[in-house]
Design a protein around this motif. Structure first.
Motif, PDB file in Angstrom:
ATOM      1  N   VAL A   1       8.293   5.457  29.098  1.00  0.00           N
ATOM      2  CA  VAL A   1       8.270   6.629  30.035  1.00  0.00           C
ATOM      3  C   VAL A   1       7.817   7.884  29.269  1.00  0.00           C
ATOM      4  O   VAL A   1       6.918   8.932  29.915  1.00  0.00           O
ATOM      5  CB  VAL A   1       9.782   6.932  30.501  1.00  0.00           C
ATOM      6  CG1 VAL A   1       9.920   8.516  31.204  1.00  0.00           C
ATOM      7  CG2 VAL A   1      10.145   5.976  31.522  1.00  0.00           C
ATOM      8  N   LEU A   2       8.017   8.093  28.012  1.00  0.00           N
ATOM      9  CA  LEU A   2       7.646   9.020  27.081  1.00  0.00           C
ATOM     10  C   LEU A   2       6.222   9.291  27.146  1.00  0.00           C
ATOM     11  O   LEU A   2       5.459  10.122  27.278  1.00  0.00           O
ATOM     12  CB  LEU A   2       8.355   9.090  25.701  1.00  0.00           C
ATOM     13  CG  LEU A   2       9.777   8.858  25.361  1.00  0.00           C
ATOM     14  CD1 LEU A   2       9.974   8.651  24.067  1.00  0.00           C
ATOM     15  CD2 LEU A   2      10.620  10.032  26.141  1.00  0.00           C
TER      16      LEU A   2
ATOM     17  N   VAL B   1       8.848  23.213  23.500  1.00  0.00           N
ATOM     18  CA  VAL B   1       8.080  22.267  23.622  1.00  0.00           C
ATOM     19  C   VAL B   1       8.735  20.727  23.941  1.00  0.00           C
ATOM     20  O   VAL B   1       7.918  19.986  24.217  1.00  0.00           O
ATOM     21  CB  VAL B   1       6.989  22.015  22.691  1.00  0.00           C
ATOM     22  CG1 VAL B   1       6.108  23.614  22.603  1.00  0.00           C
ATOM     23  CG2 VAL B   1       7.179  21.535  21.482  1.00  0.00           C
ATOM     24  N   VAL B   2       9.779  20.680  23.757  1.00  0.00           N
ATOM     25  CA  VAL B   2      10.458  19.226  23.667  1.00  0.00           C
ATOM     26  C   VAL B   2      10.795  19.117  25.470  1.00  0.00           C
ATOM     27  O   VAL B   2      11.437  19.960  25.950  1.00  0.00           O
ATOM     28  CB  VAL B   2      11.689  19.270  23.045  1.00  0.00           C
ATOM     29  CG1 VAL B   2      12.565  17.650  22.928  1.00  0.00           C
ATOM     30  CG2 VAL B   2      11.398  19.336  21.403  1.00  0.00           C
TER      31      VAL B   2
ATOM     32  N   ASP C   1       1.585  20.342  21.574  1.00  0.00           N
ATOM     33  CA  ASP C   1       1.596  20.971  22.933  1.00  0.00           C
ATOM     34  C   ASP C   1       2.979  20.553  23.698  1.00  0.00           C
ATOM     35  O   ASP C   1       3.032  21.100  24.498  1.00  0.00           O
ATOM     36  CB  ASP C   1       0.518  20.693  23.455  1.00  0.00           C
ATOM     37  CG  ASP C   1      -1.192  21.321  22.601  1.00  0.00           C
ATOM     38  OD1 ASP C   1      -0.835  22.812  22.833  1.00  0.00           O
ATOM     39  OD2 ASP C   1      -1.749  20.741  22.743  1.00  0.00           O
ATOM     40  N   ALA C   2       3.098  19.350  23.321  1.00  0.00           N
ATOM     41  CA  ALA C   2       4.313  18.773  24.182  1.00  0.00           C
ATOM     42  C   ALA C   2       5.069  17.636  22.811  1.00  0.00           C
ATOM     43  O   ALA C   2       4.302  17.123  22.428  1.00  0.00           O
ATOM     44  CB  ALA C   2       4.043  18.359  25.487  1.00  0.00           C
ATOM     45  N   VAL C   3       6.364  17.431  23.397  1.00  0.00           N
ATOM     46  CA  VAL C   3       7.300  16.571  22.664  1.00  0.00           C
ATOM     47  C   VAL C   3       8.121  15.884  23.693  1.00  0.00           C
ATOM     48  O   VAL C   3       8.723  16.536  24.255  1.00  0.00           O
ATOM     49  CB  VAL C   3       7.767  17.236  21.337  1.00  0.00           C
ATOM     50  CG1 VAL C   3       8.880  16.028  20.659  1.00  0.00           C
ATOM     51  CG2 VAL C   3       7.147  17.621  20.365  1.00  0.00           C
ATOM     52  N   GLU C   4       7.994  14.330  23.657  1.00  0.00           N
ATOM     53  CA  GLU C   4       8.767  13.989  24.669  1.00  0.00           C
ATOM     54  C   GLU C   4       9.775  13.149  23.715  1.00  0.00           C
ATOM     55  O   GLU C   4       9.159  12.025  22.978  1.00  0.00           O
ATOM     56  CB  GLU C   4       7.983  12.825  25.504  1.00  0.00           C
ATOM     57  CG  GLU C   4       6.960  13.529  26.524  1.00  0.00           C
ATOM     58  CD  GLU C   4       7.749  14.274  27.661  1.00  0.00           C
ATOM     59  OE1 GLU C   4       9.019  13.964  27.846  1.00  0.00           O
ATOM     60  OE2 GLU C   4       7.143  15.090  28.413  1.00  0.00           O
TER      61      GLU C   4
ATOM     62  N   GLY D   1      11.578  18.174  31.727  1.00  0.00           N
ATOM     63  CA  GLY D   1      12.803  17.674  31.562  1.00  0.00           C
ATOM     64  C   GLY D   1      12.835  16.095  30.896  1.00  0.00           C
ATOM     65  O   GLY D   1      11.784  15.337  30.991  1.00  0.00           O
ATOM     66  N   GLY D   2      13.993  15.798  30.343  1.00  0.00           N
ATOM     67  CA  GLY D   2      13.991  14.522  29.994  1.00  0.00           C
ATOM     68  C   GLY D   2      15.165  13.397  30.439  1.00  0.00           C
ATOM     69  O   GLY D   2      15.544  13.757  31.530  1.00  0.00           O
ATOM     70  N   ALA D   3      15.356  12.672  29.444  1.00  0.00           N
ATOM     71  CA  ALA D   3      16.254  11.678  30.041  1.00  0.00           C
ATOM     72  C   ALA D   3      17.642  12.224  30.445  1.00  0.00           C
ATOM     73  O   ALA D   3      18.425  11.475  31.402  1.00  0.00           O
ATOM     74  CB  ALA D   3      16.745  10.584  28.827  1.00  0.00           C
ATOM     75  N   ILE D   4      18.349  13.248  30.070  1.00  0.00           N
ATOM     76  CA  ILE D   4      19.682  13.862  30.550  1.00  0.00           C
ATOM     77  C   ILE D   4      19.231  14.234  31.941  1.00  0.00           C
ATOM     78  O   ILE D   4      20.195  13.984  32.994  1.00  0.00           O
ATOM     79  CB  ILE D   4      20.029  15.103  29.756  1.00  0.00           C
ATOM     80  CG1 ILE D   4      20.447  14.798  28.492  1.00  0.00           C
ATOM     81  CG2 ILE D   4      21.004  15.763  30.511  1.00  0.00           C
ATOM     82  CD1 ILE D   4      20.526  15.873  27.492  1.00  0.00           C
TER      83      ILE D   4
END
Length: 388
Positions: A350-351, A330-331, A290-293, A335-338
């Motif tokens: 954090v992930l 799903v990644v 369902d989600a990928v960090e 939002g991520g580190a960028i």
């Protein structure tokens, strides 16, 4: 499910600050202590068996122990600091989980912390001393490139275009801005010094705007300052308990169902997550994510890792990718580190904080994966499932 299965029942983090920004006055222990305290307070528990924190550029002296004392956890709580470079925070959580599984502990605070703003300067003991910006990741004969040039090589070899990288980075900012606006980060944050939101996400960062940035590391490269992460300060922590404790408390949690740590060629360090993700996906089998960090150090590096994992995947009749691979959509769903920033020792933690907030606190799914690559050619991947 076994009584000693490790489960995360609380997760907190600071806002992620830009180096020299809103968190610039906080040392690593001062960043970590309020997060440890807040995460534990969320559970109602009054004891901790250990504290495990990842850290990369701190002052030494076992910051986990110092932060535990500063958080008021008691002099009998030991603390250990882990350095697996950018994977330190996630490695700290898997080490805490191992303690739980082994029956050595029932409640462990685990996570990571980084203060780029207060990191001490280092130098080799030559005459005069020779400053160095980072420690070696590998002996020179293995190849020990800096992160940026290495990301350019990985993206080029994987055929990741500049346009695809910019589109991924723009999406990261757009998702983070939307998540901030809708309050999806609010409950996981521990405000410090008046900073109550991540500093880096930028509205209006479109792919067209990102296309104007010049290569940052090599003259003909595709990695730019805009499709890469920043240099950041921050801390994150989770409370890992045994399933026995979670069931007694009657609270929902995020159970660690699989984890793997693997290595790759140090010269291709950005691909370290690939063998780790392959191992985890192979271990669980048949699970829809369902989600990928994934820590977005560089857009090209993230996309190269996803493409490499997905070469093993099998398309489904309904479209998309089965559990042998990862759908790009799903990644980094918020939002991520960028966009959010990359406080090195804290990023892996954090992930897991983000997965806990999304899957457990907000009820948006049941299964997630957290993974990243780190210096020296190391990858860590973890699979998580909600239990209620």
């Amino acid at each position: 499910m076994n009584a000693t299965d490790p489960v995360v029942i609380a997760a907190r983090r600071t806002p992620i600050g830009t180096s020299g920004g809103g968190l610039r006055a906080y040392t690593v222990d001062e960043l970590a202590a309020p997060v440890l305290r807040a995460a534990l307070d969320d559970t109602g528990l009054d004891r901790v068996d250990d504290v495990v924190l990842g850290n990369v550029f701190g002052p030494g002296g076992n910051p986990a122990r110092v932060a535990a004392l500063r958080a008021g956890l008691g002099v009998d709580v030991p603390g250990v600091t882990v350095d697996r470079q950018c994977a330190s925070g996630l490695a700290a959580i898997t080490q805490a989980a191992a303690q739980i599984r082994a029956g050595e502990a029932e409640v462990v605070l685990a996570g990571g912390v980084e203060s780029a703003s207060t990191a001490p300067h280092r130098a080799w003991p030559t005459d005069p001393p020779t400053p160095y910006p980072r420690a070696p990741f590998a002996p020179a004969e293995f190849g020990d490139p800096d992160m940026g040039p290495a990301a350019d090589v990985v993206a080029a070899e994987a055929g990741i275009s500049r346009e695809r990288q910019d589109a991924f980075a723009a999406r990261s900012h757009a998702r983070a801005v939307a998540a901030q606006r809708e309050g999806r980060f609010d409950d996981e944050l521990v405000p410090l010094a008046g900073l109550s939101a991540d500093e880096r996400p930028r509205p209006g960062f479109t792919a067209e705007r990102l296309a104007r940035f010049r290569p940052a590391f090599t003259a003909d490269g595709t990695v730019t300052a805009a499709n890469s992460c920043g240099v950041n300060d921050g801390a994150a922590a989770v409370v890992v308990v045994s399933e026995r404790v979670r069931a007694r408390l009657g609270v929902p949690g995020l159970r660690l169902t699989a984890s793997a740590t693997r290595g790759c060629a140090p010269a291709r360090l950005g691909l370290g997550a690939v063998p780790a993700m392959r191992a985890v996906l192979s271990d669980v089998g048949g699970v829809r994510l369902d989600a990928v960090e994934f820590t977005e150090a560089f857009a090209g590096q993230v996309l190269a890792c996803l493409d490499a994992v997905n070469t093993d995947a099998v398309s489904t009749d309904a479209g998309g990718i089965d559990a042998g691979g990862i759908e790009e959509s799903v990644v980094s769903p918020d939002g991520g580190a960028i966009a959010l920033g990359h406080p090195w020792g804290a990023s892996g933690a954090v992930l897991v904080v983000r997965l806990f907030a999304r899957l457990v606190a907000q009820g948006r799914g049941n299964t997630g994966l957290a993974a990243l690559s780190s210096g020296g050619g190391i990858g860590v991947a973890t699979m998580w499932t909600v239990v209620r």
